[in-house]
Design a protein around this motif. Structure first.
Motif, short mmCIF file in Angstrom:
data_model
loop_
_atom_site.label_atom_id
_atom_site.label_comp_id
_atom_site.label_asym_id
_atom_site.label_seq_id
_atom_site.Cartn_x
_atom_site.Cartn_y
_atom_site.Cartn_z
N CYS A 19 -4.02 10.95 -11.93
CA CYS A 19 -3.93 10.14 -10.70
C CYS A 19 -4.72 8.84 -10.86
N GLU A 20 -5.84 8.95 -11.54
CA GLU A 20 -6.71 7.78 -11.71
C GLU A 20 -5.99 6.64 -12.41
N LYS A 47 0.84 -1.19 0.00
CA LYS A 47 0.00 0.00 0.00
C LYS A 47 0.88 1.25 0.00
N SER A 94 -8.71 11.19 -2.24
CA SER A 94 -9.64 11.63 -1.19
C SER A 94 -9.26 13.04 -0.74
N LYS A 152 0.74 5.49 -0.13
CA LYS A 152 -0.09 6.68 0.01
C LYS A 152 0.75 7.93 -0.26
N SER A 159 -11.65 7.40 -7.46
CA SER A 159 -11.80 6.77 -6.14
C SER A 159 -10.49 6.67 -5.37
N ASN A 160 -9.36 6.76 -6.04
CA ASN A 160 -8.07 6.68 -5.34
C ASN A 160 -7.57 8.05 -4.88
N LYS A 191 -2.86 5.64 -3.31
CA LYS A 191 -3.94 6.42 -2.73
C LYS A 191 -3.42 7.85 -2.53
N ASP A 247 -3.79 3.62 -9.95
CA ASP A 247 -4.62 3.17 -8.84
C ASP A 247 -3.86 2.32 -7.82
N GLU A 248 -2.56 2.11 -8.06
CA GLU A 248 -1.72 1.47 -7.03
C GLU A 248 -1.45 2.44 -5.87
#
Length: 317
Positions: free
Chosen positions: A24-25, A2, A49, A4, A46-47, A31, A28-29
């Motif tokens: 960015c989309e 993961k 926020s 971020k 969705s990745n 966040k 998707d690896e």
């Protein structure tokens, strides 16, 4: 694994922020966590926020997590955040608990598919990925999260840098020197186009692994960023991690969300395949003038001292 990326950004988003989010989309690896005082956002994948807070509230988090003096808090501005980037592992610790790696990036980027050019397997074996302040990733360990606290003999250490209102290039000059001295496992070539702001056309910075080519053009399509240029009678196309449009005011991004073809990235702005002509590659005649005007207007004796300090430090590396 993961990963971020934290992006504290306070103030109005760039004209092409929607394009940044679109890029960015395609990664998707990762966040992407955006911390901002803005309350209205473009449509986003969705990745990505958004975490809304005032800049004063953010400064409170920084002061608490880094045990800052009131003097440091007073000189902390959105522009000064560049010197704080290597400390984001501690500043945003609450949001990074489940991350194997954390990083930071600027929003004046358009990403390609980063992991077409960076191996996730090699990342897993490394402690620091890439070296430039516009995108760097760190292993989420106590050692790397506190690496910024190590002194920099002959340079400007973190605790000194954050007492100075002007940016001190801590993230791009002094932090890499600390990592080298401490034997940090580093990975990743600079396979991106860092566009120099002092020119009207697109000139790639010398630190990039790719070099300038006659007639080079850049375009983004289906998540992938390309550079195209001629080599003899043949057209060469190569994939890039991202293009960095630093200190370059670009016209608003107006491409329809439903458009799925190539988007050309040029000194004149962003153009669909149907809109694009060779004239789009003409230099922006105002860019150089605007950049030099802002540069000289912002020059202070302390900035001159910082630049001399950086130059002498680099000479002794």
């Amino acid at each position: 694994m993961k990963i971020k990326i934290v992006i504290p950004y306070f103030g109005r988003f760039p004209n092409y922020f929607e394009f940044f989010l679109k890029s960015c989309e395609a990664n998707d690896e990762i966040k992407f966590l955006v911390f901002t005082d803005q309350s209205v956002f473009p449509e986003h994948p969705s990745n990505v926020s958004f975490h809304v807070m005032s800049f004063d509230a953010f400064k409170g988090i920084v002061q608490k997590n880094l045990s800052l003096s009131s003097q440091c808090v007073q000189v902390l501005t959105p522009y000064k955040l560049c010197d704080y980037k290597p400390a984001y592992g501690l500043i945003f610790a609450e949001y990074l608990k489940d991350a194997d790696f954390w990083g930071f990036c600027d929003v004046d980027l358009i990403f390609g598919k980063i992991f077409d050019l960076l191996s996730l397997e090699k990342i897993a074996q490394s402690e620091r990925i890439l070296t430039q302040g516009h995108l760097t990733i760190y292993k989420n360990t106590e050692r790397m999260n506190r690496m910024f606290e190590i002194p920099v003999p002959g340079g400007i250490g973190f605790r000194q840098a954050i007492t100075i209102p002007e940016p001190c290039f801590f993230d791009e000059i002094f932090m890499p020197a600390i990592c080298q001295k401490e034997g940090v496992v580093q990975y990743g070539e600079n396979i991106f186009a860092d566009i120099l702001p002092q020119y009207g056309d697109f000139v790639i910075a010398p630190l990039c692994a790719i070099k300038n080519k006659q007639g080079q053009t850049f375009y983004w399509e289906s998540g992938t960023l390309y550079r195209v240029y001629n080599k003899g009678t043949k057209a060469v196309r190569e994939e890039l991690m991202y293009i960095h449009l630093q200190k370059r005011p670009m016209p608003p991004y107006t491409v329809s969300p439903g458009y799925s073809g190539a988007i050309y990235i040029t000194p004149q702005g962003f153009f669909t395949q149907q809109q694009y002509t060779p004239d789009c590659e003409q230099p922006n005649t105002q860019q150089k003038k605007q950049y030099q005007k802002k540069r000289w207007a912002a020059l202070t004796p302390r900035k001159i001292w910082i630049k001399l300090k950086v130059r002498r430090f680099k000479e002794h590396l």
